[in-house]
Design an enzyme around this catalytic site. Sequence first.
Site, short mmCIF file in Angstrom:
data_model
loop_
_atom_site.label_atom_id
_atom_site.label_comp_id
_atom_site.label_asym_id
_atom_site.label_seq_id
_atom_site.Cartn_x
_atom_site.Cartn_y
_atom_site.Cartn_z
N GLU A 78 0.80 -1.23 0.00
CA GLU A 78 0.00 0.00 0.00
C GLU A 78 0.84 1.28 0.00
O GLU A 78 0.35 2.33 0.43
CB GLU A 78 -0.93 0.01 1.21
CG GLU A 78 -2.02 -1.03 1.12
CD GLU A 78 -3.14 -0.71 2.08
OE1 GLU A 78 -4.18 -0.21 1.63
OE2 GLU A 78 -2.95 -0.94 3.30
N HIS A 97 -0.20 5.79 7.25
CA HIS A 97 -1.40 5.00 6.98
C HIS A 97 -1.54 3.97 8.09
O HIS A 97 -0.57 3.29 8.43
CB HIS A 97 -1.31 4.29 5.63
CG HIS A 97 -2.33 3.21 5.49
ND1 HIS A 97 -3.70 3.46 5.55
CD2 HIS A 97 -2.23 1.86 5.33
CE1 HIS A 97 -4.35 2.33 5.42
NE2 HIS A 97 -3.49 1.34 5.30
N HIS A 168 -11.37 0.07 6.63
CA HIS A 168 -9.93 -0.15 6.46
C HIS A 168 -9.10 0.62 7.49
O HIS A 168 -8.38 0.02 8.28
CB HIS A 168 -9.57 0.25 5.03
CG HIS A 168 -8.14 0.01 4.65
ND1 HIS A 168 -7.71 0.00 3.35
CD2 HIS A 168 -7.02 -0.20 5.39
CE1 HIS A 168 -6.42 -0.24 3.30
NE2 HIS A 168 -5.97 -0.35 4.53
MN MN Z 1 -3.97 -0.70 5.05
#
Ligand code: MN
Length: 242
Positions: A78, A97, A168
């Site tokens: 990612e 993130h 998420h």
């Molecule tokens: Mn993630």
Amino acid sequence: MKSETRAQLRDLAIANRILAEQGVLDAFGHVSLRDPEDPSRYYIARSLAPEQVTIDDLQLYTLQNESVDGDARTPYAERAIHGGVYEARPEVLAVCHNHAPGVIPFGITGVPLRPVFHMAGRLGGDIPVWDIAAEFGDGSDLLVKTVEHGRSLARTLGPRPVALMRGHGSVVAAPSLRGVVMSAVYLERNAQLQMQALAMGAGNVHYLSDAEIATIVGQSENPLGLDRSWNCWRDRVQLPPE
Ligand code: MN
């Protein structure tokens, strides 16, 4: 590489460890730094649990998430989150993130996440939710794996410091590494406190006002607070080699 850059890369390794110790990252999630010597590149760890990151684990990518030097070690799937934000936001120097658990309910219920205490004012009063299915359809694994995914997320983030990701986690952006650490920690704290407040007094939660948030956002890179929290949290983690 300049010696100041190497010191900043060690701080990036330390930031990974701090965010793990603070419960923002676990085995997953990541924090990155725009290359201090070339704004068209960023540093991020290879695929590794954040609390294990050292300087030697850092990799260098273009803003389109291609390796600069052919480093063949497995990268984070990612990393496109980071390239997308750096590409869209020249003033952003650090990105996190994460899948911090308190944030998840706000990405799936339609209840807006909003600062409820002064330490979270830096998050701003408008925290959008990005849904990968809205642009890319149903049936994805929810991961941000392509340049197009990253750019879509960055469009939802816009000029803000935080966007949630439905089902998420979140993305946090800041003009400094210490700033992104502070924002990510207090994003999770605020989410937990806001849920408690909503459970106690649904409909009667007194959020920070827009004017209060604007004042606090204006102070968000003040080194007085950033250095104090960094020094405190740094002392709680096992430091990586220099
Ligand atoms: Mn993630």
